[in-house]
Write an enzyme that holds these catalytic residues in place. Structure first.
Site, short mmCIF file in Angstrom:
data_model
loop_
_atom_site.label_atom_id
_atom_site.label_comp_id
_atom_site.label_asym_id
_atom_site.label_seq_id
_atom_site.Cartn_x
_atom_site.Cartn_y
_atom_site.Cartn_z
N SER A 101 3.16 6.00 4.51
CA SER A 101 1.74 6.39 4.87
C SER A 101 1.11 7.81 5.49
O SER A 101 0.50 8.61 3.69
CB SER A 101 2.02 5.76 6.46
OG SER A 101 0.80 5.47 7.26
N HIS A 126 0.63 3.03 1.63
CA HIS A 126 -0.29 1.48 2.12
C HIS A 126 -1.86 1.77 2.42
O HIS A 126 -2.25 2.78 3.09
CB HIS A 126 0.59 1.05 2.88
CG HIS A 126 1.23 1.33 3.63
ND1 HIS A 126 2.58 0.85 5.04
CD2 HIS A 126 0.78 2.57 4.51
CE1 HIS A 126 1.70 2.12 5.90
NE2 HIS A 126 1.43 1.90 6.15
#
Length: 196
Positions: A101, A126
């Protein structure tokens, strides 16, 4: 029984006796920085302060940022990334363990050609998420609009840093995409994989 942060001897140039400093301060003096936790305002401000201070101290010598992070807050992560682009010295990034992330976003922000992953490291990208799902409808709409702007910003940075097309990065960010070190290198998030 916790022992706290280990202390190591450090002798400043020109001093006869070594003093005992905590290991992180010793490593900071060698320009070695660590993101070994979830990204939040506190660690973001600490890393930003260290990068700015060390770049003022010597604007030619590279900084090394070691990353083992599950991700975290978007705005503090972007602040770390922006500071890495702002400071004069090159910031070399090293992924050890996991850069997920916001951790992978910071990893990609290292100086291109100077981004490294250890052989068994994992990288995950993501889209940013929101925690305001219990908000009133009006607040939720504003939050969703802001989230879309942040997603676009993050996607464009990945496109710029990896050389991948916008459609591919945008599609990959729809879900959690985990990569090995070699896959992260092929994707363009890192430039080198350390040899075993």
């Amino acid at each position: 029984m916790p022992i706290g942060v280990p202390k190591v001897p450090f002798r400043s140039p020109g001093e006869e006796d070594a003093s005992w400093v905590d290991i992180y301060n010793r490593l900071y003096r060698e320009r070695l920085l660590f993101l070994g936790q979830e990204v939040n305002s506190e660690i973001s401000n600490q890393l930003i302060g260290l990068m700015v201070y060390l770049s003022i101290e010597d604007d030619k010598k590279d900084l090394y940022l070691f990353i083992n992070s599950p991700g975290g807050w978007v705005i503090p992560g972007i602040a770390i990334y922006d500071t890495m682009q702002f400071v004069q010295p090159d910031v070399q990034t090293v992924c050890m363990g996991l850069a997920a992330s916001m951790g992978s976003f910071v990893l990609a922000g290292g100086k291109i050609t100077k981004r490294l992953a250890f052989p068994h490291a994992r990288v995950m990208i993501h889209q940013p998420a929101s925690s305001f799902y219990e908000a009133q409808t009006g607040e939720f709409i504003l939050e969703a609009e802001e989230l879309l702007k942040l997603r676009e910003t993050i996607t464009r940075v990945y496109v710029q840093r990896t050389g991948k097309p916008l459609w591919l990065v945008s599609e990959d960010m729809e879900r959690d995409v985990f990569m090995s070190a070699a896959e992260a290198q092929a994707y363009g998030i890192v430039d080198l994989v350390a040899v075993e």
